[in-house]
Structure formats: C-alpha cells, structure tokens
Design a protein around this motif. Structure first.
Motif, short mmCIF file in Angstrom:
data_model
loop_
_atom_site.label_atom_id
_atom_site.label_comp_id
_atom_site.label_asym_id
_atom_site.label_seq_id
_atom_site.Cartn_x
_atom_site.Cartn_y
_atom_site.Cartn_z
N MET A 1 0.84 -1.17 0.00
CA MET A 1 0.00 0.00 0.00
C MET A 1 0.89 1.24 0.00
O MET A 1 1.90 1.30 0.70
CB MET A 1 -0.91 -0.02 1.23
N ASN A 2 0.49 2.23 -0.73
CA ASN A 2 1.24 3.46 -0.87
C ASN A 2 1.18 4.28 0.44
O ASN A 2 0.11 4.44 1.00
CB ASN A 2 0.65 4.27 -2.03
N PRO A 3 2.31 4.78 0.92
CA PRO A 3 2.28 5.56 2.17
C PRO A 3 1.45 6.84 2.06
O PRO A 3 0.99 7.36 3.08
CB PRO A 3 3.75 5.90 2.41
N VAL A 4 1.22 7.33 0.87
CA VAL A 4 0.39 8.53 0.70
C VAL A 4 -1.05 8.23 1.13
O VAL A 4 -1.73 9.10 1.68
CB VAL A 4 0.45 9.02 -0.77
N ASN A 5 -1.50 7.00 0.93
CA ASN A 5 -2.84 6.62 1.39
C ASN A 5 -2.96 6.72 2.90
O ASN A 5 -4.02 7.08 3.42
CB ASN A 5 -3.18 5.21 0.91
N TYR A 6 -1.89 6.39 3.62
CA TYR A 6 -1.90 6.53 5.07
C TYR A 6 -2.00 8.00 5.48
O TYR A 6 -2.65 8.33 6.46
CB TYR A 6 -0.64 5.92 5.68
N ASN A 42 0.18 10.47 14.90
CA ASN A 42 1.09 9.31 14.97
C ASN A 42 1.12 8.56 13.66
O ASN A 42 2.18 8.13 13.21
CB ASN A 42 0.68 8.38 16.10
N LEU A 43 -0.03 8.37 13.05
CA LEU A 43 -0.09 7.67 11.76
C LEU A 43 0.70 8.44 10.70
O LEU A 43 1.41 7.84 9.89
CB LEU A 43 -1.54 7.49 11.33
N THR A 44 0.61 9.76 10.71
CA THR A 44 1.37 10.57 9.77
C THR A 44 2.87 10.45 10.02
O THR A 44 3.65 10.32 9.07
CB THR A 44 0.94 12.04 9.87
N LEU A 45 3.26 10.49 11.29
CA LEU A 45 4.68 10.34 11.61
C LEU A 45 5.24 9.00 11.13
O LEU A 45 6.32 8.94 10.55
CB LEU A 45 4.89 10.49 13.12
N VAL A 46 4.49 7.94 11.36
CA VAL A 46 4.95 6.61 10.94
C VAL A 46 4.95 6.49 9.42
O VAL A 46 5.88 5.90 8.83
CB VAL A 46 4.07 5.52 11.60
N ALA A 47 3.96 7.08 8.75
CA ALA A 47 3.92 7.02 7.28
C ALA A 47 5.11 7.76 6.67
O ALA A 47 5.75 7.26 5.74
CB ALA A 47 2.61 7.61 6.77
N PHE A 48 5.41 8.95 7.17
CA PHE A 48 6.56 9.69 6.65
C PHE A 48 7.87 9.00 7.01
O PHE A 48 8.83 9.03 6.23
CB PHE A 48 6.55 11.13 7.14
N SER A 49 7.92 8.37 8.17
CA SER A 49 9.10 7.63 8.55
C SER A 49 9.33 6.47 7.58
O SER A 49 10.46 6.20 7.17
CB SER A 49 8.94 7.11 9.97
N MET A 51 8.21 6.37 4.48
CA MET A 51 8.56 6.94 3.17
C MET A 51 10.04 7.24 3.06
O MET A 51 10.65 7.01 2.01
CB MET A 51 7.79 8.25 2.96
N HIS A 52 10.62 7.78 4.13
CA HIS A 52 12.02 8.19 4.10
C HIS A 52 12.97 7.08 4.51
O HIS A 52 14.19 7.25 4.41
CB HIS A 52 12.22 9.42 4.98
N GLY A 53 12.46 5.98 5.01
CA GLY A 53 13.29 4.82 5.31
C GLY A 53 14.09 4.91 6.59
O GLY A 53 15.09 4.22 6.73
N ASN A 54 13.68 5.77 7.53
CA ASN A 54 14.37 5.81 8.82
C ASN A 54 13.36 5.64 9.94
O ASN A 54 12.16 5.62 9.72
CB ASN A 54 15.17 7.11 8.98
N LEU A 55 13.86 5.52 11.15
CA LEU A 55 12.99 5.25 12.30
C LEU A 55 12.68 6.48 13.14
O LEU A 55 12.05 6.35 14.19
CB LEU A 55 13.63 4.19 13.20
#
Length: 99
Positions: A1-6, A42-49, A51-55
């Motif tokens: 699923m695409n992170p943009v959907n999150y 929180n969902l946005t933070l995890v989705a962007f995390s 997307m960028h491949g870091n924690l």
C-alpha cells in the motif's frame, strides 16, 4: 500500500477529531476526539518515517503515545471530578468551576 494513502487516512481522522472537538459538548467525547487527533498525527509520523526509510518518525510517535497516556490519566481525573461536582460531563459546566 502506498504511504500517501496513510497520510490521506490520517488527514481524514484528524478532520473527524477536530470536528468532534468543535461540535460536541460532552467532555468524554471531546476527550476521545483529542485522542483521535493524536493517533492521526502518529499515523502521519509513521507514514513519513516509512517513506524516508528511517525510524525517527516511529520513535517520535512512541513519545507522542507516552504523552497521550499521561494526558489520559490527567484528563480522566478532571472529567471524573467534574462529574462528581456537577453530575454532568458537559464542557459548558466546566466554566462554572472557576474560583
């Protein structure tokens, strides 16, 4: 699923929470809507995390959850004391408790 959907889902959840805070008068419902807004963040933070491949976003979301848990304790204590003194959980009655 695409992170943009999150991100879209988080925006929808945040909008529902903000509308609930602005429209509702029951303190418990307002409190739940604030929690919904925090979960959307929180969902946005995890989705962007993701997307960028870091924690970094996931660690920040963890700290937001810790703050939200502390908020639950304090908020529910205030709501219980408001209900005990006024026999109502209305936000309008909270302004009557000023000294």
């Amino acid at each position: 699923m695409n992170p943009v959907n999150y991100v879209y889902l988080a925006a929808l959840l945040f909008t529902i929470g903000a509308a609930g805070v602005l429209i509702r008068r029951n303190a418990i419902v307002v409190f739940m809507c604030v929690e919904l807004m925090l979960n959307a963040a929180n969902l946005t933070l995890v989705a962007f995390s993701r997307m960028h491949g870091n924690l970094d976003g996931q660690i920040m979301a963890f700290f937001v959850m810790v703050v939200a848990a502390a908020e639950v304790v304090v908020g529910l204590a205030i709501i219980v004391m408001l209900y005990r003194s006024r026999h109502s959980a209305s936000v309008d009655d909270a302004s009557l408790m000023k000294l």
